[in-house]
Design a protein around this motif. Structure first.
Motif, PDB file in Angstrom:
ATOM      1  N   UNK A  70       0.837  -1.208   0.000  1.00 51.75           N
ATOM      2  CA  UNK A  70       0.000   0.000   0.000  1.00 51.75           C
ATOM      3  C   UNK A  70       0.868   1.253   0.000  1.00 51.75           C
ATOM      4  N   UNK A  71       2.163   1.080   0.275  1.00 44.85           N
ATOM      5  CA  UNK A  71       3.114   2.193   0.331  1.00 44.85           C
ATOM      6  C   UNK A  71       4.257   1.891  -0.634  1.00 44.85           C
ATOM      7  N   UNK A  72       3.991   1.884  -1.939  1.00 46.10           N
ATOM      8  CA  UNK A  72       5.007   1.447  -2.906  1.00 46.10           C
ATOM      9  C   UNK A  72       6.276   2.275  -2.866  1.00 46.10           C
ATOM     10  N   UNK A  88       8.590  -4.990  -6.376  1.00 45.33           N
ATOM     11  CA  UNK A  88       7.975  -6.246  -5.959  1.00 45.33           C
ATOM     12  C   UNK A  88       6.950  -6.698  -6.986  1.00 45.33           C
ATOM     13  N   UNK A  89       6.900  -7.996  -7.205  1.00 47.93           N
ATOM     14  CA  UNK A  89       5.899  -8.617  -8.068  1.00 47.93           C
ATOM     15  C   UNK A  89       5.202  -9.720  -7.277  1.00 47.93           C
ATOM     16  N   UNK A 102      -2.230   4.266   9.270  1.00 40.74           N
ATOM     17  CA  UNK A 102      -2.892   3.059   8.778  1.00 40.74           C
ATOM     18  C   UNK A 102      -2.921   1.967   9.836  1.00 40.74           C
ATOM     19  N   UNK A 103      -1.863   1.866  10.630  1.00 40.06           N
ATOM     20  CA  UNK A 103      -1.832   0.870  11.695  1.00 40.06           C
ATOM     21  C   UNK A 103      -2.844   1.211  12.783  1.00 40.06           C
ATOM     22  N   UNK A 104      -2.876   2.469  13.195  1.00 35.20           N
ATOM     23  CA  UNK A 104      -3.816   2.882  14.238  1.00 35.20           C
ATOM     24  C   UNK A 104      -5.262   2.733  13.774  1.00 35.20           C
ATOM     25  N   UNK A 105      -5.513   3.067  12.525  1.00 39.58           N
ATOM     26  CA  UNK A 105      -6.866   2.957  11.979  1.00 39.58           C
ATOM     27  C   UNK A 105      -7.393   1.526  12.069  1.00 39.58           C
ATOM     28  N   UNK A 106      -6.502   0.545  11.961  1.00 46.80           N
ATOM     29  CA  UNK A 106      -6.899  -0.860  11.957  1.00 46.80           C
ATOM     30  C   UNK A 106      -6.727  -1.537  13.308  1.00 46.80           C
ATOM     31  N   UNK A 107      -6.365  -0.792  14.328  1.00 41.25           N
ATOM     32  CA  UNK A 107      -6.178  -1.387  15.644  1.00 41.25           C
ATOM     33  C   UNK A 107      -4.996  -2.333  15.708  1.00 41.25           C
ATOM     34  N   UNK A 146      15.331  -3.205   5.248  1.00 41.26           N
ATOM     35  CA  UNK A 146      16.668  -3.486   4.737  1.00 41.26           C
ATOM     36  C   UNK A 146      17.158  -2.234   4.020  1.00 41.26           C
ATOM     37  N   UNK A 147      18.278  -1.688   4.469  1.00 43.10           N
ATOM     38  CA  UNK A 147      18.749  -0.433   3.895  1.00 43.10           C
ATOM     39  C   UNK A 147      17.703   0.647   4.107  1.00 43.10           C
ATOM     40  N   UNK A 148      17.232   1.216   3.014  1.00 39.50           N
ATOM     41  CA  UNK A 148      16.220   2.270   3.092  1.00 39.50           C
ATOM     42  C   UNK A 148      14.821   1.768   2.769  1.00 39.50           C
ATOM     43  N   UNK A 149      14.624   0.432   2.752  1.00 39.18           N
ATOM     44  CA  UNK A 149      13.380  -0.095   2.211  1.00 39.18           C
ATOM     45  C   UNK A 149      12.635  -0.984   3.195  1.00 39.18           C
ATOM     46  N   UNK A 150      11.344  -0.755   3.268  1.00 37.98           N
ATOM     47  CA  UNK A 150      10.433  -1.609   4.022  1.00 37.98           C
ATOM     48  C   UNK A 150      10.223  -2.905   3.250  1.00 37.98           C
ATOM     49  N   UNK A 151      10.321  -4.052   3.923  1.00 36.53           N
ATOM     50  CA  UNK A 151      10.102  -5.324   3.229  1.00 36.53           C
ATOM     51  C   UNK A 151       8.899  -6.092   3.760  1.00 36.53           C
TER      52      UNK A 151
END
Length: 319
Positions: free
Chosen positions: A132-134, A140-141, A263-268, A277-282
C-alpha cells in the motif's frame, strides 16, 4: 490500577522458548503488575450458539526452561470475561487462523481489548500490506505466472528474493540470480505448478549487513534489533540462524514508521514488527511479531512494558 484479566491466544505454552519468546515476555510483564494471566490454544476455541468460548488455563509463568509455568485453574470460559486478549498465534495465516480471528469477535457481550484487532490482522497480510506504500518498498511482483516471474528475475541482475505469500520465520525464502538453470524448476515448486502466487522482490545487497526488525507500539517505534545473516545464508531471521545485533534508527526508518502509523492505528494494529533493509520496508508483521526479548537485552530496555501500558490504557478507557 485494578487487576485485569489478560488472555493469550497462542501456540502451546509447553513449547515456548522462555529466553526468546515475545508472547512469554508479555505474559511475565502482565503477571508482574498483578494481572491474571490466562492462555488458550486455537483448537480450544469454539462458538456455542450464542458466544465464543475457550477452554482456558489460568497460569503463573516464570523464566525457567523446563518449568516455565504452573496451571492454577482450567475451565471453559467466555471471551467476554477477558479484559484484554492478545492474538499471538504464530503464522501461517491459514484458513483455521482466519476462522479463529472471526470467531473471537463473536463475544455476545463486552468485547475484550484486542491486541491486535482481528479485522486488522485479516486486512494486513504481512507480505502484502506494505505494498500500500510502494514508495517505501523495493520493486515487488506478486504473481503465479511462471513466465512473468522469470522475466522479473531476468530483469534484476543483482538478484531476486522469492518467498511464499504466507511464509514466516524465513521459511521458503530463496535467492535467485538471472541465468540460474534451477529457476524454472524452482518456480514450479514454489507456485505449485502455477496454481499459487508468490512474492518476487528485488534483492537488496544491504541485506548482507542485516535486516532490521523495528517494534512499533500504537504506531510509535519502541526499539529495534539488527538481524545479521550467517555467512552461508541470505536470511537474517533469528529463526533461520540470524544473529541479533544492537542498532539505532535512522532518519529514513523513522520516516517509514511515521508513514505507516495512521494506517496501523486505523486498523487497531497496536503491536507490529516491521522489517527494513537499507532504506526499504520489506514486511509488516502483525500476527505475532518477535524481537522484544532481544531488544530488551541489547538496549537494557523493557519494550513489553510499553505494550502492557497501552493495554491497560485501552482497557481503562473501555470501562
Amino acid at each position: 490500577m485494578a487487576a485485569l484479566t489478560f488472555g493469550f491466544l497462542m501456540d502451546p505454552l509447553e513449547s515456548v522458548r522462555v529466553d526468546h519468546d515475545s508472547t512469554f515476555a508479555l505474559m511475565l510483564e502482565a503477571q508482574r503488575r498483578g494481572h491474571q494471566v490466562r492462555y488458550f490454544e486455537q483448537p480450544w476455541l469454539h462458538f456455542n450458539g450464542s458466544r465464543a468460548e475457550a477452554r482456558m488455563r489460568t497460569v503463573t509463568v516464570r523464566r525457567e526452561p523446563g518449568r516455565a509455568f504452573d496451571v492454577l485453574a482450567e475451565a471453559l470460559q467466555p471471551l467476554s470475561e477477558l479484559d484484554v486478549l492478545f492474538l499471538r498465534k504464530d503464522p501461517p495465516v491459514d484458513a483455521e487462523f482466519i476462522q479463529a480471528t472471526q470467531m473471537v469477535e463473536l463475544h455476545n457481550g463486552r468485547a475484550p481489548v484486542f491486541i491486535n484487532n482481528p479485522t486488522g490482522i485479516r486486512d494486513a497480510n504481512e507480505k502484502l500490506f506494505g505494498l500500500r506504500f510502494p514508495e517505501l518498498m523495493p520493486e515487488t511482483l506478486i504473481a503465479r505466472d511462471m513466465a512473468q516471474l522469470s522475466r522479473f528475475v531476468a530483469s534484476h541482475p543483482a538478484g531476486t528474493i522469492l518467498k511464499p505469500v504466507e511464509g514466516f520465520g524465513g521459511q521458503g525464502i530463496v535467492f535467485m540470480q538471472p541465468g540460474d538453470r534451477n529457476l524454472r524448476s524452482l518456480l514450479e515448486v514454489l507456485t505449485l505448478g502455477g496454481r499459487k502466487a508468490i512474492v518476487a522482490q528485488a534483492y537488496l545487497p544491504e541485506s548482507r549487513q542485516g535486516d532490521k526488525r523495528i517494534i512499533l507500539v500504537d504506531g510509535e517505534p519502541c526499539g529495534a534489533v539488527l538481524r545479521v545473516p550467517s555467512q552461508d545464508d541470505h536470511r537474517g531471521n533469528m529463526a533461520a540462524g540470524g544473529t541479533p545485533v544492537k542498532t539505532t534508527l535512522t532518519a529514513r526508518e523513522r520516516e517509514i514508521c511515521a508513514r505507516l502509523k495512521p494506517s496501523l492505528q486505523e486498523r487497531g494494529l497496536y503491536l507490529v514488527g516491521i522489517d527494513v533493509i537499507g532504506d526499504w520496508l520489506t514486511e509488516v508483521n502483525v500476527t505475532s511479531p518477535t524481537g522484544l526479548v532481544e531488544i530488551d537485552k541489547l538496549d537494557d530496555s523493557n519494550v513489553e512494558a510499553k505494550v502492557i501500558d497501552l493495554a491497560e490504557r485501552l482497557a481503562g478507557s473501555r470501562k
